[in-house]
Design a protein around this motif. Structure first.
Motif, short mmCIF file in Angstrom:
data_model
loop_
_atom_site.label_atom_id
_atom_site.label_comp_id
_atom_site.label_asym_id
_atom_site.label_seq_id
_atom_site.Cartn_x
_atom_site.Cartn_y
_atom_site.Cartn_z
N ASP A 124 41.85 7.90 48.27
CA ASP A 124 40.69 7.00 48.23
C ASP A 124 39.65 7.59 47.27
O ASP A 124 39.08 8.64 47.53
CB ASP A 124 40.12 6.86 49.63
N SER A 125 39.39 6.88 46.17
CA SER A 125 38.46 7.40 45.16
C SER A 125 37.05 7.57 45.72
O SER A 125 36.29 8.42 45.27
CB SER A 125 38.45 6.51 43.92
N TYR A 126 36.68 6.79 46.71
CA TYR A 126 35.37 6.93 47.34
C TYR A 126 35.24 8.29 48.06
O TYR A 126 34.15 8.79 48.25
CB TYR A 126 35.14 5.78 48.32
N HIS A 127 36.36 8.87 48.44
CA HIS A 127 36.39 10.13 49.19
C HIS A 127 36.93 11.29 48.35
O HIS A 127 37.46 12.25 48.90
CB HIS A 127 37.20 9.97 50.47
N PHE B 155 50.75 18.20 42.18
CA PHE B 155 50.06 16.91 42.11
C PHE B 155 51.02 15.72 42.25
O PHE B 155 50.79 14.83 43.04
CB PHE B 155 49.26 16.79 40.81
N ASP B 156 52.08 15.71 41.50
CA ASP B 156 53.05 14.61 41.53
C ASP B 156 54.37 14.98 42.17
O ASP B 156 55.33 14.21 42.10
CB ASP B 156 53.33 14.12 40.10
N ALA B 157 54.44 16.14 42.80
CA ALA B 157 55.69 16.58 43.40
C ALA B 157 56.09 15.65 44.54
O ALA B 157 55.23 15.16 45.29
CB ALA B 157 55.56 18.01 43.92
N PRO B 158 57.38 15.41 44.71
CA PRO B 158 57.85 14.54 45.79
C PRO B 158 57.44 15.06 47.18
O PRO B 158 57.28 14.27 48.10
CB PRO B 158 59.37 14.53 45.65
N SER B 159 57.26 16.36 47.32
CA SER B 159 56.90 16.91 48.62
C SER B 159 55.42 16.76 48.95
O SER B 159 55.01 16.95 50.10
CB SER B 159 57.28 18.40 48.68
N THR B 160 54.60 16.41 47.96
CA THR B 160 53.17 16.21 48.21
C THR B 160 52.98 14.87 48.93
O THR B 160 53.47 13.84 48.49
CB THR B 160 52.37 16.24 46.90
N LEU B 161 52.26 14.94 50.04
CA LEU B 161 52.05 13.76 50.86
C LEU B 161 50.75 13.06 50.45
O LEU B 161 49.76 13.72 50.15
CB LEU B 161 51.98 14.16 52.34
N GLU B 162 50.79 11.76 50.45
CA GLU B 162 49.59 10.99 50.14
C GLU B 162 48.77 10.80 51.41
O GLU B 162 49.32 10.48 52.47
CB GLU B 162 49.97 9.62 49.56
N TRP B 163 47.47 11.01 51.30
CA TRP B 163 46.56 10.85 52.44
C TRP B 163 45.76 9.56 52.27
O TRP B 163 44.86 9.46 51.46
CB TRP B 163 45.62 12.05 52.52
N HIS B 164 46.19 8.57 53.04
CA HIS B 164 45.49 7.28 53.08
C HIS B 164 44.68 7.26 54.37
O HIS B 164 45.08 7.83 55.37
CB HIS B 164 46.48 6.12 53.06
N ARG B 165 43.58 6.59 54.37
CA ARG B 165 42.67 6.64 55.52
C ARG B 165 42.93 5.57 56.57
O ARG B 165 42.20 5.48 57.55
CB ARG B 165 41.23 6.61 55.04
N GLU B 166 43.97 4.80 56.41
CA GLU B 166 44.32 3.83 57.44
C GLU B 166 44.96 4.57 58.60
O GLU B 166 45.80 5.46 58.42
CB GLU B 166 45.31 2.77 56.90
N TYR B 167 44.58 4.19 59.82
CA TYR B 167 44.98 4.90 61.03
C TYR B 167 46.48 5.15 61.12
O TYR B 167 46.92 6.28 61.30
CB TYR B 167 44.49 4.11 62.25
N HIS B 168 47.28 4.10 61.00
CA HIS B 168 48.73 4.24 61.18
C HIS B 168 49.35 5.13 60.11
O HIS B 168 50.30 5.86 60.37
CB HIS B 168 49.42 2.87 61.24
N LEU B 169 48.81 5.10 58.90
CA LEU B 169 49.35 5.95 57.83
C LEU B 169 48.99 7.42 58.07
O LEU B 169 49.82 8.31 57.86
CB LEU B 169 48.83 5.49 56.47
N LYS B 170 47.78 7.68 58.53
CA LYS B 170 47.38 9.06 58.82
C LYS B 170 48.26 9.66 59.90
O LYS B 170 48.73 10.79 59.77
CB LYS B 170 45.91 9.12 59.24
N ARG B 171 48.49 8.93 60.97
CA ARG B 171 49.30 9.47 62.06
C ARG B 171 50.74 9.71 61.62
O ARG B 171 51.36 10.69 62.02
CB ARG B 171 49.23 8.56 63.27
N THR B 172 51.27 8.84 60.79
CA THR B 172 52.63 9.01 60.29
C THR B 172 52.73 10.28 59.44
O THR B 172 53.67 11.07 59.58
CB THR B 172 53.06 7.78 59.46
N VAL B 173 51.75 10.49 58.56
CA VAL B 173 51.75 11.68 57.71
C VAL B 173 51.61 12.95 58.57
O VAL B 173 52.30 13.94 58.34
CB VAL B 173 50.63 11.61 56.65
N LEU B 174 50.74 12.91 59.57
CA LEU B 174 50.55 14.10 60.40
C LEU B 174 51.79 14.40 61.24
O LEU B 174 52.11 15.57 61.47
CB LEU B 174 49.32 13.95 61.27
N ALA B 175 52.48 13.38 61.69
CA ALA B 175 53.74 13.62 62.40
C ALA B 175 54.73 14.32 61.46
O ALA B 175 55.44 15.25 61.87
CB ALA B 175 54.32 12.31 62.91
N ARG B 176 54.75 13.92 60.21
CA ARG B 176 55.62 14.56 59.22
C ARG B 176 55.23 16.02 58.99
O ARG B 176 56.08 16.91 58.91
CB ARG B 176 55.55 13.78 57.90
#
Length: 180
Positions: free
Chosen positions: A109-112, A143-164
């Motif tokens: 998120d560019s705002y963040h 930065f662009d590595a496949p192992s780098t996880l994207e952090w989106h601020r939508e609730y369901h996406l955050k929880r999915t990333v944290l479970a990973r």
């Protein structure tokens, strides 16, 4: 046998005990709120997970390197200004020196404080002291590595990333994640 001519293995000090499963490295300006969210959510998902967060756990800024040594892994919330922070560079440098597993979460998120492209990060890395160029090169590679996880601020996406993230942490049992 001492007379065999074989070189003795170097004596190394014992590693400190692991106090934290995860050390959260971030720039306060852009990621303090999300670091607190990461810690709280991870402990909600797996109560035995121990996360280090500076505002909760840091006794002295002089303890950063020791705390990295006492952490099983490091999570970097990669935002604008990460390489401009002396303490973030210290944390990354020590994690690399100790060969700690590193999880990269790239703010989207560019705002963040999202780094919009690799060139923006390269400019930031180009401004660091020469001794920190290896840390900058590491971030550029991540930065662009496949192992780098994207952090989106939508609730369901955050929880999915944290479970990973939890699945990858040494010493954390994540069997309960499937039922979350």
């Amino acid at each position: 046998d001492a007379d065999s001519g074989a070189a003795a293995a170097p004596i190394r000090p014992p590693l400190p005990p692991i106090r934290y499963n995860l050390f959260l490295s971030h720039v306060w300006r852009h990621a303090q709120d999300q670091s607190a969210y990461v810690k709280a959510t991870m402990q909600q998902l797996v109560p035995e997970a121990r996360c280090f967060l500076d505002v909760d756990n840091l006794r002295s800024i002089d303890d950063l390197e020791q705390t990295i040594a006492e952490s099983a892994a490091v999570l970097i919330l990669l935002t604008e200004g990460y390489m401009a922070s002396v303490n973030c560079r210290r944390e990354l440098r020590e994690a690399l020196r100790l060969k700690k597993p590193i999880v990269y979460l790239r703010e989207m998120d560019s705002y963040h404080g999202a780094l919009l492209n690799r060139d923006q990060l390269a400019v930031e890395c180009g401004c660091v002291p020469p001794r920190d160029h290896p840390t900058g090169e590491t971030l550029l590679s991540a930065f662009d590595a496949p192992s780098t996880l994207e952090w989106h601020r939508e609730y369901h996406l955050k929880r999915t990333v944290l479970a990973r993230v939890l699945e990858e942490l040494p010493g954390v049992q994540s069997a309960r994640l499937a039922s979350q």
